[in-house]
Design a protein around this motif. Structure first.
Motif, PDB file in Angstrom:
ATOM      1  N   THR A  28       3.451   1.345  13.240  1.00  0.00           N
ATOM      2  CA  THR A  28       2.274   2.526  12.863  1.00  0.00           C
ATOM      3  C   THR A  28       1.264   1.537  12.020  1.00  0.00           C
ATOM      4  N   THR A  29       0.132   2.161  12.203  1.00  0.00           N
ATOM      5  CA  THR A  29      -1.036   1.766  11.406  1.00  0.00           C
ATOM      6  C   THR A  29      -0.964   1.971   9.896  1.00  0.00           C
ATOM      7  N   PRO A  30      -1.209   1.411   9.021  1.00  0.00           N
ATOM      8  CA  PRO A  30      -1.254   1.608   7.628  1.00  0.00           C
ATOM      9  C   PRO A  30      -1.740   3.152   7.359  1.00  0.00           C
ATOM     10  N   GLU A  31      -1.235   3.842   6.565  1.00  0.00           N
ATOM     11  CA  GLU A  31      -1.503   5.094   6.051  1.00  0.00           C
ATOM     12  C   GLU A  31      -1.747   5.340   4.478  1.00  0.00           C
ATOM     13  N   ILE A  32      -2.787   6.218   4.259  1.00  0.00           N
ATOM     14  CA  ILE A  32      -3.109   6.264   2.752  1.00  0.00           C
ATOM     15  C   ILE A  32      -2.383   7.740   2.156  1.00  0.00           C
ATOM     16  N   VAL A  41      -4.267   9.928  -7.119  1.00  0.00           N
ATOM     17  CA  VAL A  41      -4.220   8.556  -7.026  1.00  0.00           C
ATOM     18  C   VAL A  41      -3.744   8.280  -5.792  1.00  0.00           C
ATOM     19  N   LEU A  42      -4.483   7.425  -4.896  1.00  0.00           N
ATOM     20  CA  LEU A  42      -4.423   7.063  -3.593  1.00  0.00           C
ATOM     21  C   LEU A  42      -3.362   5.951  -3.379  1.00  0.00           C
ATOM     22  N   SER A  43      -2.720   5.708  -2.447  1.00  0.00           N
ATOM     23  CA  SER A  43      -1.717   4.521  -2.426  1.00  0.00           C
ATOM     24  C   SER A  43      -2.207   3.265  -2.598  1.00  0.00           C
ATOM     25  N   ASP A  44      -3.548   2.881  -2.482  1.00  0.00           N
ATOM     26  CA  ASP A  44      -4.137   1.753  -2.609  1.00  0.00           C
ATOM     27  C   ASP A  44      -4.678   1.533  -4.127  1.00  0.00           C
ATOM     28  N   ILE A  48      -8.887   9.226  -8.862  1.00  0.00           N
ATOM     29  CA  ILE A  48      -9.939   9.919  -8.897  1.00  0.00           C
ATOM     30  C   ILE A  48      -9.841  11.140 -10.048  1.00  0.00           C
ATOM     31  N   ASP A  49     -10.788  11.082 -10.898  1.00  0.00           N
ATOM     32  CA  ASP A  49     -10.798  11.813 -11.769  1.00  0.00           C
ATOM     33  C   ASP A  49     -10.973  13.378 -11.575  1.00  0.00           C
TER      34      ASP A  49
END
Length: 60
Positions: A28-32, A41-44, A48-49
């Motif tokens: 599959t394509t990468p997901e976040i 906190v995003l997987s990358d 985000i405060d």
């Protein structure tokens, strides 16, 4: 199967199931993913405060 009654009188049942060999999943394509333990906190790794709307409203 195990059935348990807790102190509040609720019943819980748990059981184990054996399954066959695991299937290989298609590519599959990468997901976040988002971890909301901080605010976000995003997987990358992007953080985000937390907005301060709730704290401002509590002070009023």
């Amino acid at each position: 199967m195990t059935v348990v009654k807790d102190s509040a009188g609720r019943y819980f049942a748990s059981f184990v199931v054996e399954s066959g060999p695991e299937e290989v999943l298609p590519q599959t394509t990468p997901e976040i993913g988002i971890d909301l333990g901080h605010f976000a906190v995003l997987s990358d790794g992007t953080k985000i405060d937390s907005p301060r709307f709730l704290r401002r409203a509590e002070k009023r």
